[in-house]
Design an enzyme around this catalytic site. Structure first.
Site, PDB file in Angstrom:
ATOM      1  N   ARG A 174       0.838  -1.219   0.000  1.00  0.00           N
ATOM      2  CA  ARG A 174       0.000   0.000   0.000  1.00  0.00           C
ATOM      3  C   ARG A 174       0.864   1.257   0.000  1.00  0.00           C
ATOM      4  NH1 ARG A 174      -3.094  -3.588  -0.692  1.00  0.00           N
ATOM      5  NH2 ARG A 174      -5.249  -3.710   0.032  1.00  0.00           N
ATOM      6  N   SER A 247     -10.633  -0.428   3.283  1.00  0.00           N
ATOM      7  CA  SER A 247      -9.849  -0.634   4.506  1.00  0.00           C
ATOM      8  C   SER A 247      -9.382   0.716   5.027  1.00  0.00           C
ATOM      9  CB  SER A 247      -8.595  -1.464   4.213  1.00  0.00           C
ATOM     10  OG  SER A 247      -8.935  -2.755   3.811  1.00  0.00           O
ATOM     11  N   GLU A 343      -4.836   3.968   6.128  1.00  0.00           N
ATOM     12  CA  GLU A 343      -4.522   3.758   4.726  1.00  0.00           C
ATOM     13  C   GLU A 343      -4.916   4.970   3.870  1.00  0.00           C
ATOM     14  OE1 GLU A 343      -5.512  -0.186   2.891  1.00  0.00           O
ATOM     15  OE2 GLU A 343      -6.277   1.065   1.291  1.00  0.00           O
TER      16      GLU A 343
HETATM   17  N1  EPU Z   1     -11.058 -10.515  10.186  1.00  0.00           N
HETATM   18  C1  EPU Z   1     -11.550 -10.293  11.454  1.00  0.00           C
HETATM   19  N2  EPU Z   1     -12.641  -9.481  11.593  1.00  0.00           N
HETATM   20  C2  EPU Z   1     -13.230  -8.888  10.529  1.00  0.00           C
HETATM   21  C3  EPU Z   1     -12.725  -9.104   9.242  1.00  0.00           C
HETATM   22  C4  EPU Z   1     -11.621  -9.921   9.087  1.00  0.00           C
HETATM   23  O1  EPU Z   1     -11.038 -10.794  12.434  1.00  0.00           O
HETATM   24  O2  EPU Z   1     -14.217  -8.146  10.745  1.00  0.00           O
HETATM   25  C5  EPU Z   1      -9.881 -11.407  10.017  1.00  0.00           C
HETATM   26  C6  EPU Z   1     -10.268 -12.590   9.140  1.00  0.00           C
HETATM   27  O3  EPU Z   1     -10.598 -13.662   9.964  1.00  0.00           O
HETATM   28  C7  EPU Z   1      -9.027 -12.874   8.340  1.00  0.00           C
HETATM   29  C8  EPU Z   1      -8.206 -11.607   8.421  1.00  0.00           C
HETATM   30  O4  EPU Z   1      -8.876 -10.724   9.297  1.00  0.00           O
HETATM   31  O5  EPU Z   1      -8.266 -13.896   8.902  1.00  0.00           O
HETATM   32  C9  EPU Z   1      -8.006 -10.984   7.064  1.00  0.00           C
HETATM   33  O6  EPU Z   1      -9.259 -10.528   6.538  1.00  0.00           O
HETATM   34  P1  EPU Z   1      -9.467 -10.296   4.977  1.00  0.00           P
HETATM   35  O7  EPU Z   1      -9.089 -11.513   4.233  1.00  0.00           O
HETATM   36  O8  EPU Z   1     -10.823  -9.728   4.761  1.00  0.00           O
HETATM   37  O9  EPU Z   1      -8.366  -9.241   4.559  1.00  0.00           O
HETATM   38  P2  EPU Z   1      -7.756  -7.936   5.282  1.00  0.00           P
HETATM   39  O10 EPU Z   1      -6.332  -8.243   5.625  1.00  0.00           O
HETATM   40  O11 EPU Z   1      -8.623  -7.451   6.373  1.00  0.00           O
HETATM   41  C10 EPU Z   1      -6.776  -6.984   3.052  1.00  0.00           C
HETATM   42  C11 EPU Z   1      -6.820  -5.698   2.292  1.00  0.00           C
HETATM   43  C12 EPU Z   1      -8.140  -5.571   1.546  1.00  0.00           C
HETATM   44  C13 EPU Z   1      -8.278  -6.763   0.607  1.00  0.00           C
HETATM   45  C14 EPU Z   1      -8.222  -8.044   1.419  1.00  0.00           C
HETATM   46  C15 EPU Z   1      -8.250  -9.301   0.581  1.00  0.00           C
HETATM   47  C16 EPU Z   1      -5.410  -4.178   3.556  1.00  0.00           C
HETATM   48  C17 EPU Z   1      -5.358  -2.949   4.412  1.00  0.00           C
HETATM   49  N3  EPU Z   1      -6.637  -4.574   3.199  1.00  0.00           N
HETATM   50  O12 EPU Z   1      -7.787  -6.898   4.060  1.00  0.00           O
HETATM   51  O13 EPU Z   1      -8.062  -4.387   0.772  1.00  0.00           O
HETATM   52  O14 EPU Z   1      -9.505  -6.704  -0.106  1.00  0.00           O
HETATM   53  O15 EPU Z   1      -6.978  -8.082   2.177  1.00  0.00           O
HETATM   54  O16 EPU Z   1      -7.038  -9.483  -0.062  1.00  0.00           O
HETATM   55  O17 EPU Z   1      -4.370  -4.733   3.201  1.00  0.00           O
HETATM   56  C18 EPU Z   1      -8.493  -2.061   0.865  1.00  0.00           C
HETATM   57  O18 EPU Z   1      -7.281  -1.886   0.851  1.00  0.00           O
HETATM   58  O19 EPU Z   1      -9.316  -1.088   0.872  1.00  0.00           O
HETATM   59  C19 EPU Z   1      -9.022  -3.410   0.917  1.00  0.00           C
HETATM   60  C20 EPU Z   1     -10.321  -3.678   1.083  1.00  0.00           C
END
Ligand code: EPU
Length: 351
Positions: A174, A247, A343
Site C-alpha cells: 500500500r 480498509s 490507509e
Molecule cells: N477478520 C476479522 N474481523 C473482521 C474481518 C476480518 O477478524 O471483521 C480477520 C479474518 O478472519 C481474516 C483476516 O482478518 O483472517 C483478514 O481478513 P481479509 O481476508 O478480509 O483481509 P484484510 O487483511 O482485512 C486486506 C486488504 C483488503 C483486501 C483483502 C483481501 C489491507 C489494508 N486490506 O484486508 O483491501 O480486499 O486483504 O485481499 O491490506 C483495501 O485496501 O481497501 C481493501 C479492502
C-alpha cells in the site's frame, strides 16, 4: 479546450465517505495540455493543491481551501509503441494503456473482455486507474505492481511530464513514491503488461474456497473475477449503500518476537511472514478483538461486516470520522501494543 474552474465547490459527491467538505477551487482537467497552466497559476498564487481520483481513499477532515484537481483523462488502448523506445513485451504479453480518469473496475472488465489476463483478482476495487498506483492497490493475492509496466505523471511542482518504470515507482505494501510525495505528482496514464495465457493466482485461501464451493475445478480468469466480486459483495460494505473508503487501516507489520508474544495469549491471531524478521498482523482481527466491530459514535462507525472499514451511516463529519479513527488506534494500541497506520489520505486543512 479551456479549463473551467469551479469556485467554492462541494466535495460531498467526490469522496466515497460522503463527507460534506468544500474546496476553494475545483478543476477537472480532461487533457494533459491543461495541466502546465493550471499548476503554474496555482504556484504563482501560492495556492495549495490536492489531487484526487474518485475520492475512495480519502478522509476530508476539513474543507480544502486551495485547488482540488480531479483528472478526467480518459481512454484505454493497446500500447504498441513505448515512447521511451523500450522493446514491446514479448510472446503472449500485451501492453495496455489507460488514462488516469478511467474507473478501475471498468478497466479490469475491459481487459478481461479482450482476453487479457492478470488483473482479475483486483476486480471491484473502488477508485480510478490513476489512483491505483499511488497506494499500490492489492487484493486476494495480487498487487497492482505485479502487472504494472509504467506510470506517466505530471510534475505539479516543477512542470513537465515524466515516465516511470515499475522499478522507479518505489512500490511497497500500500505504498509508492507517489504516496510519499503526495503534492508532487499527478498521474496521467498507467500501462500494464498483461497475458493472453490464463494464469490464475489462487494463493488466497478464501478465493480457493469460494471457487470450490461453486464447483469450479479448473478456474479460468473469468471465474476468478466472478469469485472475487462475490467475496467482496459479501464481506465488504457496498460504497453505494453505506459510505466508506475501503480498509481504513493498513495491516501492521511488527517484529516476529512481538507477533509471537501476542500469539502466546491469542493463538488465533491471523499473521503472515513479511520478510526481514517481521510479521504482518490482521488489523481487522485486532480491531474486532478490541470490541470495536460495529462500534458507532453518532453516524461515524466501524462496519458490522468488516472491522477494517470505517463507515458514515449518514451525516458524520470528517472530524467525527477522524476522532473515531483515533479512538480505534488508541484502543488497539492500549490492548495489544500495536500502532495502526491509516490507509487513506487524511486532509486536516490546507496551507
Ligand atoms: N477478520 C476479522 N474481523 C473482521 C474481518 C476480518 O477478524 O471483521 C480477520 C479474518 O478472519 C481474516 C483476516 O482478518 O483472517 C483478514 O481478513 P481479509 O481476508 O478480509 O483481509 P484484510 O487483511 O482485512 C486486506 C486488504 C483488503 C483486501 C483483502 C483481501 C489491507 C489494508 N486490506 O484486508 O483491501 O480486499 O486483504 O485481499 O491490506 C483495501 O485496501 O481497501 C481493501 C479492502
Amino acid at each position: 479546450m479551456s479549463l473551467q474552474l469551479h469556485y467554492g465547490a462541494s466535495l460531498a459527491a467526490l469522496n466515497t465517505l460522503r463527507v460534506p467538505a468544500w474546496a476553494g477551487l475545483l478543476a477537472q482537467p480532461d487533457a494533459i495540455e491543461q495541466l502546465p497552466d493550471l499548476f503554474a497559476a496555482a504556484r504563482a498564487q501560492k495556492l495549495p493543491w490536492l489531487v484526487i481520483g474518485e475520492g475512495s481513499n480519502l478522509l476530508l477532515a476539513a474543507d480544502f481551501e486551495g485547488l482540488v484537481v480531479q483528472p478526467r483523462l480518459l481512454g484505454i488502448r493497446l500500447a504498441m509503441n513505448d515512447p521511451a523506445g523500450h522493446a514491446p513485451p514479448a510472446g503472449d504479453r500485451v501492453r495496455v494503456r489507460a488514462g488516469a480518469g478511467e474507473n478501475w473496475h471498468r478497466f479490469v472488465q475491459w481487459t478481461l473482455d479482450r482476453g487479457l489476463f492478470g488483473l482479475e483478482n483486483l476486480a471491484l476495487i473502488p477508485g480510478s486507474v490513476g489512483a491505483a498506483p499511488v497506494q499500490n492497490i492489492g487484493a486476494y493475492g495480487v498487487e497492482l505492481s505485479d502487472h504494472l509496466a509504467a506510470v506517466e505523471a505530471f510534475d505539479c511542482q516543477h512542470g513537465g511530464s515524466h515516465r516511470f518504470s515499475a522499478a522507479d515507482c518505489g512500490f511497497g505494501y500500500r505504498d509508492s513514491r507517489f504516496k510519499r510525495e503526495p503534492d508532487r505528482w499527478l498521474i496521467t496514464a498507467v500501462e500494464f503488461d498483461l497475458s493472453r495465457s490464463p494464469a490464475p493466482v489462487l494463493a488466497y485461501a478464501g478465493l480457493r474456497e469460494e471457487l470450490a464451493a461453486g464447483g469450479i475445478g479448473d478456474p479460468q480468469p473469468a471465474d476468478v473475477f466472478d469469485a472475487v466480486c462475490a467475496i467482496r459483495r459479501r464481506k465488504l460494505p457496498d460504497p453505494a449503500q453505506v459510505a466508506n473508503a475501503g480498509s481504513f487501516f493498513k495491516n501492521p507489520i511488527v517484529p516476529e518476537l512481538q507477533a509471537a508474544f501476542i500469539a502466546d495469549h491469542h493463538p488465533d491471531l491471523p499473521m503472515w511472514p513479511a520478510g526481514e524478521g517481521r510479521n504482518k498482523l490482521s488489523a481487522a482481527w485486532l480491531i474486532e478483538r478490541s470490541g470495536l466491530k460495529g462500534h458507532r459514535v453518532g453516524d461515524a462507525g466501524i462496519s458490522e461486516r468488516h472491522a477494517l472499514v470505517m463507515v458514515n451511516h449518514g451525516s458524520a463529519s470528517g472530524e467525527e470520522l477522524l476522532a473515531l479513527a483515533r479512538h480505534v488506534q488508541d484502543t488497539v494500541e492500549a490492548r495489544f501494543g500495536v500502532a495502526l497506520e491509516p490507509e487513506p489520505r487524511i486532509i486536516t486543512g490546507a496551507g
